[in-house]
Write a protein that holds these residues in place. Structure first.
Motif, short mmCIF file in Angstrom:
data_model
loop_
_atom_site.label_atom_id
_atom_site.label_comp_id
_atom_site.label_asym_id
_atom_site.label_seq_id
_atom_site.Cartn_x
_atom_site.Cartn_y
_atom_site.Cartn_z
N LEU A 143 -49.61 3.32 -6.74
CA LEU A 143 -48.99 2.65 -7.88
C LEU A 143 -48.08 3.64 -8.59
N MET A 144 -46.81 3.34 -8.64
CA MET A 144 -45.86 4.17 -9.38
C MET A 144 -45.48 3.40 -10.64
N VAL A 145 -45.92 3.89 -11.78
CA VAL A 145 -45.80 3.12 -13.02
C VAL A 145 -44.89 3.83 -14.02
N ASP A 146 -43.86 3.13 -14.45
CA ASP A 146 -42.90 3.62 -15.43
C ASP A 146 -43.51 3.53 -16.83
N ILE A 147 -43.65 4.66 -17.51
CA ILE A 147 -44.22 4.65 -18.86
C ILE A 147 -43.21 5.20 -19.88
N SER A 148 -41.93 5.00 -19.58
CA SER A 148 -40.86 5.47 -20.48
C SER A 148 -40.76 4.59 -21.73
N GLY A 149 -39.91 4.99 -22.65
CA GLY A 149 -39.79 4.32 -23.93
C GLY A 149 -39.40 2.86 -23.87
N SER A 150 -38.60 2.47 -22.87
CA SER A 150 -38.11 1.09 -22.80
C SER A 150 -39.22 0.09 -22.48
N ASP A 208 -29.04 7.18 -10.16
CA ASP A 208 -28.75 6.58 -8.86
C ASP A 208 -29.92 6.93 -7.92
N TYR A 209 -30.76 5.94 -7.60
CA TYR A 209 -31.95 6.23 -6.81
C TYR A 209 -31.87 5.69 -5.37
N GLU A 210 -30.66 5.32 -4.94
CA GLU A 210 -30.51 4.75 -3.59
C GLU A 210 -30.98 5.72 -2.49
N LYS A 211 -30.52 6.97 -2.55
CA LYS A 211 -30.84 7.94 -1.50
C LYS A 211 -32.34 8.22 -1.42
N THR A 212 -32.97 8.43 -2.57
CA THR A 212 -34.41 8.76 -2.56
C THR A 212 -35.25 7.54 -2.17
N LEU A 213 -34.81 6.34 -2.54
CA LEU A 213 -35.54 5.12 -2.13
C LEU A 213 -35.43 4.93 -0.62
N LYS A 214 -34.26 5.20 -0.08
CA LYS A 214 -34.06 5.05 1.36
C LYS A 214 -34.96 6.01 2.13
N ILE A 215 -35.05 7.25 1.66
CA ILE A 215 -35.91 8.25 2.33
C ILE A 215 -37.38 7.84 2.23
N ALA A 216 -37.82 7.48 1.03
CA ALA A 216 -39.23 7.09 0.84
C ALA A 216 -39.55 5.82 1.62
N GLY A 217 -38.59 4.89 1.68
CA GLY A 217 -38.80 3.62 2.36
C GLY A 217 -38.94 3.73 3.87
N LYS A 218 -38.46 4.83 4.45
CA LYS A 218 -38.61 5.03 5.89
C LYS A 218 -40.06 5.32 6.25
N LYS A 219 -40.80 5.89 5.31
CA LYS A 219 -42.20 6.26 5.56
C LYS A 219 -43.17 5.24 4.99
N HIS A 220 -42.84 4.68 3.81
CA HIS A 220 -43.77 3.81 3.11
C HIS A 220 -43.27 2.37 3.00
N ASP A 221 -44.19 1.46 2.75
CA ASP A 221 -43.87 0.06 2.51
C ASP A 221 -43.74 -0.11 0.99
N LEU A 279 -36.14 7.53 -12.01
CA LEU A 279 -36.86 6.98 -10.86
C LEU A 279 -36.65 7.83 -9.62
N SER A 280 -35.49 8.41 -9.49
CA SER A 280 -35.20 9.23 -8.31
C SER A 280 -36.18 10.40 -8.19
N GLN A 281 -36.47 11.06 -9.32
CA GLN A 281 -37.43 12.17 -9.30
C GLN A 281 -38.83 11.69 -8.90
N ALA A 282 -39.21 10.51 -9.37
CA ALA A 282 -40.52 9.96 -9.04
C ALA A 282 -40.62 9.66 -7.54
N PHE A 293 -44.77 7.99 -14.45
CA PHE A 293 -43.54 8.76 -14.54
C PHE A 293 -42.63 8.32 -15.69
N THR A 294 -41.84 9.27 -16.17
CA THR A 294 -40.74 9.01 -17.11
C THR A 294 -39.52 9.64 -16.41
N ASP A 295 -38.92 10.65 -17.02
CA ASP A 295 -37.91 11.42 -16.28
C ASP A 295 -38.57 12.64 -15.65
N GLN A 296 -39.90 12.63 -15.67
CA GLN A 296 -40.71 13.67 -15.03
C GLN A 296 -42.01 13.02 -14.56
#
Length: 288
Positions: free
Chosen positions: A81-88, A189-202, A161-164, A125-128
């Protein structure tokens, strides 16, 4: 929050989400993802009715007759579970804040995993990376995750999100079922990191939003504070140009989320704070 109040809140969420996962999500969740994790077992001679895509061409060439690869389903899945806990996430105009719905969805998915004897891990995660709990089984482990979802106080209010996703790829070596739960109101811009993570995970992105976020009301001059940066601006909401600019920025982020997740082969769920996330998640699982 005092220990007594925290335990009451944990118990309340446990009762609600445990009931949902026991009677609704467990079967759907496991049926949707069953068989995604497969390990190679052996090769055997081709038999009528076998899937030709399973043919091992190297062995076939060696013995001059068709052989197929045999795979075994992994006995357990791992859910992250990757959960965004930022201010928004602290926004809400109806009965609940986005953060409260995010917590409920995460808790429900956690109980669904543990009902199927799967491992469950958490990244806040937030920006860290604010908190990482490695995948593990058991009710006490799930309750710890729920306590952290309720009580954890982030150091930052921003989002990256990219860092997460980079952290996920770096720490989770085994294939996992990943739910990214956020409003996806991010600047990076999280396209590149999502693409990399998506190759391994669902990976599935679960977008939680409030209907009032989409449009700026016409209520004259208003002082507004950015929940993530703390910047305060005086905005003339009576200006049509200002309202259209805001709406475009909002819609651009929503479209980016949908387009990039689709492009990277990842699933998406969109649920409003005043809608039933149960219906949305069930519909998603059945469509897989």
């Amino acid at each position: 929050m005092e220990t007594k109040d925290l335990l009451k809140k944990v118990r309340k969420i446990e009762i609600k989400t445990r009931r949902l996962s026991d009677h609704i999500f467990s079967g759907e969740y496991h049926t949707s993802f069953k068989g995604r994790g497969m390990t190679f077992s052996e090769v055997r001679q081709y038999q009528f009715g076998d899937d030709i895509r399973a043919i091992d061409w190297n062995v076939t060439a060696r013995y001059n007759e068709p052989y197929v690869k045999v795979f075994e389903e992994e006995r357990e899945l791992t859910m992250m579970l990757m959960v965004d806990i930022s201010g928004s996430e602290s926004f809400g105009t109806k009965n609940q804040l986005k953060s409260e719905i995010v917590t409920e969805i995460a808790a429900t998915m956690a109980f669904s995993a543990t009902q199927n004897n799967d491992k469950i891990g958490l990244i806040l995660f937030t920006d860290q990376i604010e908190l990482y709990i490695p995948p593990k089984k058991g009710k006490s482990h799930v309750l710890r995750i729920i306590r952290e979802l309720i009580e954890f106080q982030p150091k930052s209010k921003k989002t990256d999100l990219s860092q997460a996703l980079k952290f996920l790829s770096g720490t989770q070596k085994k294939k996992a079922i990943v739910f990214v739960i956020s409003d996806f109101m991010v600047e990076d811009d999280y396209e590149k990191t999502l693409k990399i993570a998506g190759k391994k995970h669902d990976i599935t992105g679960v977008r939680v939003y409030d209907i009032r976020e989409a449009k700026m009301p016409n209520i004259g001059m208003v002082e507004m504070e950015d929940a993530e940066t703390g910047e305060v601006l005086v905005v003339n909401t009576g200006s049509k140009k200002a309202r259209l600019s805001y709406e475009k920025q909002y819609q651009d982020k929503v479209n980016y989320f949908k387009d990039i997740f689709s492009k990277c082969g990842s699933g998406t769920v969109n649920t409003r704070v005043d809608e039933s996330y149960v219906t949305k998640l069930l519909g998603y699982f059945k469509s897989r």
